[in-house]
Design a protein around this motif. Structure first.
Motif, PDB file in Angstrom:
ATOM      1  N   ASN A   1       0.828  -1.204   0.000  1.00 33.51           N
ATOM      2  CA  ASN A   1       0.000   0.000   0.000  1.00 33.51           C
ATOM      3  C   ASN A   1       0.862   1.254   0.000  1.00 33.51           C
ATOM      4  O   ASN A   1       0.693   2.154  -0.822  1.00 33.51           O
ATOM      5  N   VAL A   2       1.782   1.310   0.960  1.00 38.14           N
ATOM      6  CA  VAL A   2       2.636   2.491   1.099  1.00 38.14           C
ATOM      7  C   VAL A   2       3.582   2.610  -0.089  1.00 38.14           C
ATOM      8  O   VAL A   2       3.781   3.703  -0.644  1.00 38.14           O
ATOM      9  N   ALA A   3       4.168   1.484  -0.509  1.00 37.30           N
ATOM     10  CA  ALA A   3       5.096   1.513  -1.644  1.00 37.30           C
ATOM     11  C   ALA A   3       4.400   1.995  -2.911  1.00 37.30           C
ATOM     12  O   ALA A   3       4.954   2.806  -3.677  1.00 37.30           O
ATOM     13  N   HIS A   4       3.184   1.523  -3.148  1.00 32.23           N
ATOM     14  CA  HIS A   4       2.439   1.957  -4.327  1.00 32.23           C
ATOM     15  C   HIS A   4       2.161   3.455  -4.272  1.00 32.23           C
ATOM     16  O   HIS A   4       2.254   4.155  -5.291  1.00 32.23           O
ATOM     17  N   GLY A   5       1.827   3.971  -3.090  1.00 33.17           N
ATOM     18  CA  GLY A   5       1.590   5.400  -2.965  1.00 33.17           C
ATOM     19  C   GLY A   5       2.817   6.222  -3.311  1.00 33.17           C
ATOM     20  O   GLY A   5       2.717   7.242  -4.012  1.00 33.17           O
ATOM     21  N   LEU A   6       3.985   5.789  -2.839  1.00 30.89           N
ATOM     22  CA  LEU A   6       5.224   6.514  -3.130  1.00 30.89           C
ATOM     23  C   LEU A   6       5.598   6.426  -4.606  1.00 30.89           C
ATOM     24  O   LEU A   6       5.889   7.442  -5.256  1.00 30.89           O
ATOM     25  N   ILE A   7       5.591   5.212  -5.133  1.00 32.34           N
ATOM     26  CA  ILE A   7       6.111   4.995  -6.488  1.00 32.34           C
ATOM     27  C   ILE A   7       5.146   5.502  -7.557  1.00 32.34           C
ATOM     28  O   ILE A   7       5.544   6.210  -8.489  1.00 32.34           O
ATOM     29  N   THR A   8       3.876   5.157  -7.430  1.00 37.96           N
ATOM     30  CA  THR A   8       2.919   5.587  -8.450  1.00 37.96           C
ATOM     31  C   THR A   8       2.658   7.078  -8.346  1.00 37.96           C
ATOM     32  O   THR A   8       2.422   7.746  -9.362  1.00 37.96           O
TER      33      THR A   8
ATOM     34  N   GLY B   1      11.494   5.377 -11.521  1.00 35.28           N
ATOM     35  CA  GLY B   1      10.126   5.065 -11.133  1.00 35.28           C
ATOM     36  C   GLY B   1       9.643   3.763 -11.735  1.00 35.28           C
ATOM     37  O   GLY B   1       8.940   2.980 -11.090  1.00 35.28           O
ATOM     38  N   ALA B   2      10.036   3.511 -12.984  1.00 36.02           N
ATOM     39  CA  ALA B   2       9.614   2.273 -13.656  1.00 36.02           C
ATOM     40  C   ALA B   2      10.224   1.043 -13.006  1.00 36.02           C
ATOM     41  O   ALA B   2       9.531   0.057 -12.748  1.00 36.02           O
ATOM     42  N   VAL B   3      11.521   1.081 -12.736  1.00 35.61           N
ATOM     43  CA  VAL B   3      12.148  -0.109 -12.136  1.00 35.61           C
ATOM     44  C   VAL B   3      11.701  -0.302 -10.688  1.00 35.61           C
ATOM     45  O   VAL B   3      11.637  -1.428 -10.191  1.00 35.61           O
ATOM     46  N   ALA B   4      11.372   0.792  -9.999  1.00 33.14           N
ATOM     47  CA  ALA B   4      10.815   0.647  -8.657  1.00 33.14           C
ATOM     48  C   ALA B   4       9.437   0.013  -8.723  1.00 33.14           C
ATOM     49  O   ALA B   4       9.080  -0.833  -7.896  1.00 33.14           O
ATOM     50  N   SER B   5       8.650   0.408  -9.724  1.00 35.53           N
ATOM     51  CA  SER B   5       7.295  -0.124  -9.867  1.00 35.53           C
ATOM     52  C   SER B   5       7.294  -1.600 -10.237  1.00 35.53           C
ATOM     53  O   SER B   5       6.375  -2.340  -9.860  1.00 35.53           O
TER      54      SER B   5
ATOM     55  N   GLY C   1       9.060  -1.256  -3.911  1.00 38.50           N
ATOM     56  CA  GLY C   1       8.072  -2.086  -4.576  1.00 38.50           C
ATOM     57  C   GLY C   1       8.275  -3.575  -4.407  1.00 38.50           C
ATOM     58  O   GLY C   1       7.338  -4.360  -4.631  1.00 38.50           O
ATOM     59  N   PHE C   2       9.458  -3.984  -3.988  1.00 38.73           N
ATOM     60  CA  PHE C   2       9.772  -5.415  -3.909  1.00 38.73           C
ATOM     61  C   PHE C   2       9.105  -6.098  -2.723  1.00 38.73           C
ATOM     62  O   PHE C   2       8.495  -7.157  -2.868  1.00 38.73           O
TER      63      PHE C   2
ATOM     64  N   GLY D   1       2.520 -12.572 -13.005  1.00 36.52           N
ATOM     65  CA  GLY D   1       2.189 -11.159 -13.171  1.00 36.52           C
ATOM     66  C   GLY D   1       3.387 -10.245 -12.976  1.00 36.52           C
ATOM     67  O   GLY D   1       3.496  -9.204 -13.628  1.00 36.52           O
ATOM     68  N   THR D   2       4.314 -10.632 -12.086  1.00 37.39           N
ATOM     69  CA  THR D   2       5.510  -9.807 -11.898  1.00 37.39           C
ATOM     70  C   THR D   2       6.372  -9.786 -13.154  1.00 37.39           C
ATOM     71  O   THR D   2       7.001  -8.768 -13.472  1.00 37.39           O
ATOM     72  N   LEU D   3       6.403 -10.913 -13.883  1.00 37.93           N
ATOM     73  CA  LEU D   3       7.157 -10.952 -15.139  1.00 37.93           C
ATOM     74  C   LEU D   3       6.511 -10.052 -16.182  1.00 37.93           C
ATOM     75  O   LEU D   3       7.191  -9.320 -16.918  1.00 37.93           O
ATOM     76  N   LEU D   4       5.184 -10.088 -16.271  1.00 37.07           N
ATOM     77  CA  LEU D   4       4.479  -9.226 -17.210  1.00 37.07           C
ATOM     78  C   LEU D   4       4.687  -7.750 -16.856  1.00 37.07           C
ATOM     79  O   LEU D   4       4.842  -6.902 -17.737  1.00 37.07           O
ATOM     80  N   THR D   5       4.702  -7.457 -15.548  1.00 42.17           N
ATOM     81  CA  THR D   5       4.925  -6.075 -15.104  1.00 42.17           C
ATOM     82  C   THR D   5       6.292  -5.583 -15.545  1.00 42.17           C
ATOM     83  O   THR D   5       6.432  -4.463 -16.054  1.00 42.17           O
ATOM     84  N   ALA D   6       7.303  -6.414 -15.365  1.00 37.47           N
ATOM     85  CA  ALA D   6       8.645  -6.040 -15.807  1.00 37.47           C
ATOM     86  C   ALA D   6       8.674  -5.810 -17.310  1.00 37.47           C
ATOM     87  O   ALA D   6       9.327  -4.872 -17.801  1.00 37.47           O
TER      88      ALA D   6
END
Length: 525
Positions: free
Chosen positions: A353-360, A404-408, A416-417, A449-454
């Motif tokens: 939750n917190v990581a998504h708020g920071l990164i996105t 931002g992309a690699v963090a996401s 994000g990890f 899904g993590t592979l697709l995200t990358a």
């Protein structure tokens, strides 16, 4: 710090934005107008949100970190005695990080808007709506009464509707109507569930209900309540297939609207699952947990596939819309962690939750900066117009977008990890009574899904930052340099970058807060 001081701090940080919103509509006092009344009200927004951030930091400093499971800074007074509704506020290890995230992002949005206010109606209205939005969000994370939670939950809808409809971009009215229609309908259903819990449980007090851990509610009541409350929270989360309002809202919203929508408002839905559904109606949550997990992993894979499609050349994909769909996938990990009903999974959900708020939040800021410079967020246009790409024409901006992309995508060492990893790990061994084979399938789908995200995020970096878009005419490859990161952008974006790195390298700082509180919420003691 004494309990009474903490109590006043929490009250002040909830009330101050509301007072600031009302005073923003008043004429500026003589001598404080600066160069114009518009500048005065924008400075007022920065001042009030900065004061709220300072109060939240003081609350965090005075918080008893040795006992984060205990509800602290509590206020508990009767408000409507005839209905048994109390003005009950408090903070623990679950809500404190979200209060800090809300205060930080709202301050950064106010600071950013001071230098680049979105085109639209009066800045007075813009600042007042921004502060009203902050008040409702902070209250949602601080109140401990079901009826107050609903009122705070609804308070944010009106300011966000007007921020999209009046300061948004193309198709803003349609996007604003979809946002308000979906969320209001979900909230009506949620209210029925909250009233059912309060009436059958004999109290609307969330702490008392959580301590009771569903003992006062029959199984059928819990199932009905979780279905109703869960639907309302799932719309806000957003859970597939109730997510369809989100891409339009993000695409049309102004930059600060997108930052707050992704960084704060989506968290209200998942926070409700952890604060209300899991501890108050555990039997009902247990019944629906496999379905919640199935919808969560579907959202992870679906969101990633849509982003892959948008990232392809010739698809006319919009970078802002792509990041919006990425939120469907990322919040899917949060919902999956909650569905495991284990401390590991729920802690992962709160961390994500917190990581998504920071990164996105950072990504939406960056896309807004790109759009300000090039006049578009269309991926095909960006890949063509940037030619030698952001690395060559605005290297700092390009580097931040790549960061931002690699963090996401969940790179180890960044924020994000941890949340996604813990949500997947929680699926490996879900709570007793849940089907382990089913959750192993969910775990595998989430990992896929993590592979697709990358894949889609690296495609964005290749096309927009590196200029690796085949078939681009030669004249595009050496365009003039763009304005790189401005001072106000650096001030607004640097804290998000620093916290993304800090949370990735020192996850214990956040997990140490949430874990004792999660253990208590799941155990009901």
């Amino acid at each position: 710090m004494s309990d009474s001081v903490m109590q006043y701090l929490l009250l002040a940080l909830v009330v101050l934005p509301l007072v600031g919103a009302a005073s923003a509509l008043l004429p500026a006092p003589p001598g404080l107008k600066g160069r114009s009344p518009e500048q005065a009200v924008l400075r007022h927004g920065v001042t009030v949100t900065g004061a709220v951030l300072a109060l939240t930091a003081a609350l965090a400093a005075g918080f008893d970190h040795d006992d984060p499971a205990r509800m602290q800074a509590t206020t508990d007074v009767s408000w409507i005695p005839a209905l048994g509704i109390r003005l009950h506020l408090g903070v623990d290890g679950v809500s404190l990080p979200l209060l800090l995230l809300t205060a930080l992002l709202t301050f950064l949005c106010a600071l950013y808007s001071y230098f680049r206010v979105p085109s639209g109606p009066s800045p007075k209205a813009f600042v007042a709506l921004l502060l009203l939005l902050e008040c409702g969000t902070l209250a949602s994370f601080a109140v401990l009464d079901l009826v107050l939670f609903f009122l705070a939950f609804e308070t944010v809808l009106v300011p966000m509707y007007f921020l999209i409809a009046r300061w948004g971009g193309e198709n803003r009215e349609r996007a604003a109507w979809r946002f308000i229609l979906y969320t209001v309908l979900g909230s009506v259903v949620m209210l029925l569930g909250l009233l059912l819990v309060g009436i059958k449980g004999g109290t609307f007090d969330m702490v008392a209900l959580a301590t009771d851990n569903g003992a006062g509610l029959s199984h059928s009541v819990q199932v009905i309540a979780v279905l109703a409350i869960g639907l309302g929270l799932a719309v806000k989360a957003p859970m597939w297939p109730l997510h369809t309002w989100l891409p339009d809202a993000h695409t049309a919203a102004p930059t600060v609207g997108s930052v707050l929508l992704a960084g704060v408002l989506l968290k209200m839905g998942t926070y409700g699952f952890v604060r209300i559904v899991l501890p108050v109606a555990p039997d009902g949550a247990h019944t629906f947990a496999p379905y919640l997990a199935a919808f969560a992993v579907t959202g992870i894979v679906y969101g990633s596939l849509v982003c892959l499609s948008l990232a392809r050349r010739g698809q006319g994909g919009d970078l802002k819309r792509l990041i919006a769909y990425s939120s469907v996938g990322h919040m899917g990990f949060v919902l999956l962690g909650i569905a495991t009903m284990t401390p590991t999974g729920v802690n992962g959900a709160l961390f994500a939750n917190v990581a998504h708020g920071l990164i996105t939040g950072l990504l939406f800021f960056l896309v807004g900066g790109v759009k300000d410079r090039l006049g578009t967020s269309d991926l095909d246009t960006l890949a063509g117009a940037t030619g030698a790409a952001l690395y060559g024409r605005a290297p700092r901006l390009g580097g931040l977008l790549a960061f931002g992309a690699v963090a996401s995508l969940g790179l180890p060492g960044l924020a994000g990890f941890w949340g996604e990893m813990l949500a997947i790990l929680g699926s490996y061994r879900p709570a007793d009574g849940l089907s382990r084979p089913a959750f192993l399938v969910f775990m595998a789908l989430a990992a896929f899904g993590t592979l697709l995200t990358a894949a889609y995020l690296l495609a964005v970096v290749r096309r927009v930052c590196m200029g690796g878009d085949g078939g681009i005419p030669a004249e595009f490859h050496h365009g003039p340099r763009l304005a790189d990161v401005h001072g106000h952008e650096f001030a607004a974006w640097t804290p998000l970058v620093a916290l993304t790195v800090l949370a990735g390298l020192w996850p214990a700082a956040l997990l140490g807060l949430t874990d004792p509180a999660v253990q208590q919420l799941l155990g009901g003691n």
